[in-house]
Design a protein around this motif. Sequence first.
Motif, PDB file in Angstrom:
ATOM      1  N   ASP A   1       0.849  -1.296  -0.181  1.00  0.00           N
ATOM      2  CA  ASP A   1      -0.110  -0.023  -0.104  1.00  0.00           C
ATOM      3  C   ASP A   1       0.923   1.201  -0.126  1.00  0.00           C
ATOM      4  OD1 ASP A   1      -2.478   1.573   0.110  1.00  0.00           O
ATOM      5  OD2 ASP A   1      -2.448   1.500   2.113  1.00  0.00           O
ATOM      6  N   ARG A   2       1.863   1.261   0.775  1.00  0.00           N
ATOM      7  CA  ARG A   2       2.932   2.419   0.837  1.00  0.00           C
ATOM      8  C   ARG A   2       3.861   2.647  -0.429  1.00  0.00           C
ATOM      9  NH1 ARG A   2       3.960   0.314   6.132  1.00  0.00           N
ATOM     10  NH2 ARG A   2       5.742  -0.197   5.534  1.00  0.00           N
ATOM     11  N   HIS A   3       4.082   1.632  -1.101  1.00  0.00           N
ATOM     12  CA  HIS A   3       5.131   1.698  -1.936  1.00  0.00           C
ATOM     13  C   HIS A   3       4.936   1.360  -3.335  1.00  0.00           C
ATOM     14  CE1 HIS A   3       8.182   2.366   1.144  1.00  0.00           C
ATOM     15  NE2 HIS A   3       7.876   1.226   1.590  1.00  0.00           N
ATOM     16  N   LEU A   4       3.489   0.555  -3.793  1.00  0.00           N
ATOM     17  CA  LEU A   4       3.238   0.135  -5.037  1.00  0.00           C
ATOM     18  C   LEU A   4       2.698   1.261  -5.541  1.00  0.00           C
ATOM     19  CD1 LEU A   4       3.657  -2.168  -7.004  1.00  0.00           C
ATOM     20  CD2 LEU A   4       1.419  -2.826  -6.400  1.00  0.00           C
ATOM     21  N   LYS A   5       3.224   1.902  -6.837  1.00  0.00           N
ATOM     22  CA  LYS A   5       2.489   3.003  -7.547  1.00  0.00           C
ATOM     23  C   LYS A   5       1.036   2.427  -8.149  1.00  0.00           C
ATOM     24  CE  LYS A   5       6.717   5.489  -8.196  1.00  0.00           C
ATOM     25  NZ  LYS A   5       7.682   6.168  -9.109  1.00  0.00           N
ATOM     26  N   PRO A   6       0.270   3.553  -8.692  1.00  0.00           N
ATOM     27  CA  PRO A   6      -1.028   3.115  -9.533  1.00  0.00           C
ATOM     28  C   PRO A   6      -0.390   2.561 -10.803  1.00  0.00           C
ATOM     29  CG  PRO A   6      -1.232   5.247  -8.742  1.00  0.00           C
ATOM     30  CD  PRO A   6       0.278   4.878  -8.188  1.00  0.00           C
ATOM     31  N   GLY A   7      -0.992   1.326 -11.211  1.00  0.00           N
ATOM     32  CA  GLY A   7      -0.591   0.577 -12.266  1.00  0.00           C
ATOM     33  C   GLY A   7       0.500  -0.331 -12.120  1.00  0.00           C
ATOM     34  N   GLY A   8       1.314  -0.390 -10.654  1.00  0.00           N
ATOM     35  CA  GLY A   8       2.158  -1.267 -10.283  1.00  0.00           C
ATOM     36  C   GLY A   8       1.650  -2.852 -10.275  1.00  0.00           C
ATOM     37  N   VAL A   9       2.570  -3.712 -10.260  1.00  0.00           N
ATOM     38  CA  VAL A   9       2.297  -5.054 -10.317  1.00  0.00           C
ATOM     39  C   VAL A   9       2.886  -5.914  -9.204  1.00  0.00           C
ATOM     40  CG1 VAL A   9       2.468  -7.498 -11.822  1.00  0.00           C
ATOM     41  CG2 VAL A   9       1.995  -5.159 -12.867  1.00  0.00           C
ATOM     42  N   ALA A  10       2.284  -6.631  -8.448  1.00  0.00           N
ATOM     43  CA  ALA A  10       2.790  -7.441  -7.453  1.00  0.00           C
ATOM     44  C   ALA A  10       2.716  -8.902  -7.689  1.00  0.00           C
ATOM     45  CB  ALA A  10       1.974  -7.168  -6.186  1.00  0.00           C
ATOM     46  N   TYR A  11       3.725  -9.897  -7.719  1.00  0.00           N
ATOM     47  CA  TYR A  11       3.802 -11.119  -7.913  1.00  0.00           C
ATOM     48  C   TYR A  11       3.684 -11.793  -6.723  1.00  0.00           C
ATOM     49  CZ  TYR A  11       6.121 -15.462  -9.116  1.00  0.00           C
ATOM     50  OH  TYR A  11       6.258 -16.889  -9.101  1.00  0.00           O
ATOM     51  N   LEU A  12       2.870 -12.861  -6.781  1.00  0.00           N
ATOM     52  CA  LEU A  12       2.827 -13.683  -5.438  1.00  0.00           C
ATOM     53  C   LEU A  12       2.846 -15.144  -5.934  1.00  0.00           C
ATOM     54  CD1 LEU A  12       1.339 -10.990  -4.298  1.00  0.00           C
ATOM     55  CD2 LEU A  12       0.982 -12.356  -2.408  1.00  0.00           C
ATOM     56  N   GLY A  13       3.637 -16.002  -5.281  1.00  0.00           N
ATOM     57  CA  GLY A  13       3.548 -17.540  -5.379  1.00  0.00           C
ATOM     58  C   GLY A  13       3.056 -18.051  -4.056  1.00  0.00           C
ATOM     59  N   TYR A  14       2.255 -18.923  -3.978  1.00  0.00           N
ATOM     60  CA  TYR A  14       1.620 -19.312  -2.764  1.00  0.00           C
ATOM     61  C   TYR A  14       1.228 -20.932  -2.811  1.00  0.00           C
ATOM     62  CZ  TYR A  14      -2.487 -17.632  -4.800  1.00  0.00           C
ATOM     63  OH  TYR A  14      -3.732 -17.313  -5.723  1.00  0.00           O
ATOM     64  N   ASN A  15       0.997 -21.453  -1.945  1.00  0.00           N
ATOM     65  CA  ASN A  15       0.405 -23.013  -1.773  1.00  0.00           C
ATOM     66  C   ASN A  15      -1.196 -22.455  -1.844  1.00  0.00           C
ATOM     67  OD1 ASN A  15       2.666 -24.468  -1.470  1.00  0.00           O
ATOM     68  ND2 ASN A  15       2.660 -24.451   0.770  1.00  0.00           N
ATOM     69  N   ALA A  16      -1.900 -23.464  -2.790  1.00  0.00           N
ATOM     70  CA  ALA A  16      -3.146 -22.984  -3.003  1.00  0.00           C
ATOM     71  C   ALA A  16      -4.210 -24.071  -2.703  1.00  0.00           C
ATOM     72  CB  ALA A  16      -3.241 -22.535  -4.476  1.00  0.00           C
ATOM     73  N   LEU A  17      -5.255 -23.667  -2.464  1.00  0.00           N
ATOM     74  CA  LEU A  17      -6.548 -24.836  -2.220  1.00  0.00           C
ATOM     75  C   LEU A  17      -7.194 -24.760  -3.740  1.00  0.00           C
ATOM     76  CD1 LEU A  17      -7.529 -23.644   1.376  1.00  0.00           C
ATOM     77  CD2 LEU A  17      -6.134 -25.758   0.465  1.00  0.00           C
ATOM     78  N   PRO A  18      -7.879 -25.801  -4.132  1.00  0.00           N
ATOM     79  CA  PRO A  18      -8.266 -27.041  -3.080  1.00  0.00           C
ATOM     80  C   PRO A  18      -6.858 -27.896  -3.381  1.00  0.00           C
ATOM     81  CG  PRO A  18      -9.379 -27.201  -5.292  1.00  0.00           C
ATOM     82  CD  PRO A  18      -8.688 -25.850  -5.174  1.00  0.00           C
ATOM     83  N   GLY A  19      -5.910 -27.543  -3.961  1.00  0.00           N
ATOM     84  CA  GLY A  19      -5.133 -28.832  -4.195  1.00  0.00           C
ATOM     85  C   GLY A  19      -4.311 -29.217  -2.826  1.00  0.00           C
ATOM     86  N   TRP A  20      -4.341 -28.524  -1.852  1.00  0.00           N
ATOM     87  CA  TRP A  20      -3.616 -28.961  -0.644  1.00  0.00           C
ATOM     88  C   TRP A  20      -4.706 -29.563   0.475  1.00  0.00           C
ATOM     89  CZ3 TRP A  20       1.192 -29.992   1.224  1.00  0.00           C
ATOM     90  CH2 TRP A  20       2.432 -29.365   0.402  1.00  0.00           C
ATOM     91  N   SER A  21      -5.981 -29.570   0.073  1.00  0.00           N
ATOM     92  CA  SER A  21      -6.888 -30.070   1.078  1.00  0.00           C
ATOM     93  C   SER A  21      -6.793 -31.333   1.684  1.00  0.00           C
ATOM     94  CB  SER A  21      -8.208 -29.792   0.379  1.00  0.00           C
ATOM     95  OG  SER A  21      -8.503 -28.451  -0.072  1.00  0.00           O
TER      96      SER A  21
END
Length: 245
Positions: free
Chosen positions: A18-38
Amino acid sequence: VWSWVGRGERAQIVRFLDRHLKPGGVAYLGYNALPGWSAHLPLRHLMKQHADRGDGPLDQRIRGAVAFAVRIAAAGGAFGADPAVAARLADLAERPVGYLAHEYFNAAWEPMHVADLAASLAPAGLVFAAPVQPADHLDGATLPPAQRDLLAGEADPLMRATIRDHLLDTAFRRDLFVRGPVTPVAAGDPHALPFAATGPVRRVPGRLRLPQGEMALDRDLALAVMERLTGLLHAGAYARACVCV
């Protein structure tokens, strides 16, 4: 790190964005997901509880927890009857302790539905844009007709991603989130997507890994496309392109 830190740390990540990403900026996230881990959650819980109550160095407690889970499965434990979980448990017995400590024995470990992640990032003005993996945009190459029909009538990108995860039992996601409005593209149309080179040309593989198998790649054509994209990237531009194989 999203899946392996607690709620407090995740809130700090959102505040940082919220503090550092400018309008139009892109954030990349890799994460363990559901439902595959259920199906694997009970196994992880059992091993973590066993390791936490043990004595001795952490590496020994981790090995002991995995061995204990194997005994539970052999005695008729519920997760031992699930072929996918049984295969995962057998794989864990061969894995390095460092990997096991990171993936299964962190104090914080929370797989997440993509829609829940989007809700967590919303306070920073971030909107789900698209999955990173090209295969996630190639429905014709990765999904059978019945599954493509299910997706055909869904225009909302976030709901499409959720449906796709349930069809493919997705266990890990790589997603892009944009600060500000996202211009929609035609769902499942690779020609409507912006492409850019993300690595050196020499890393172009001979085969593409897709959720339902592998696909041979015309490497000469792929190299030509990568060289073109690399040139555009150096020029500060991007291209709308599709590699046909």
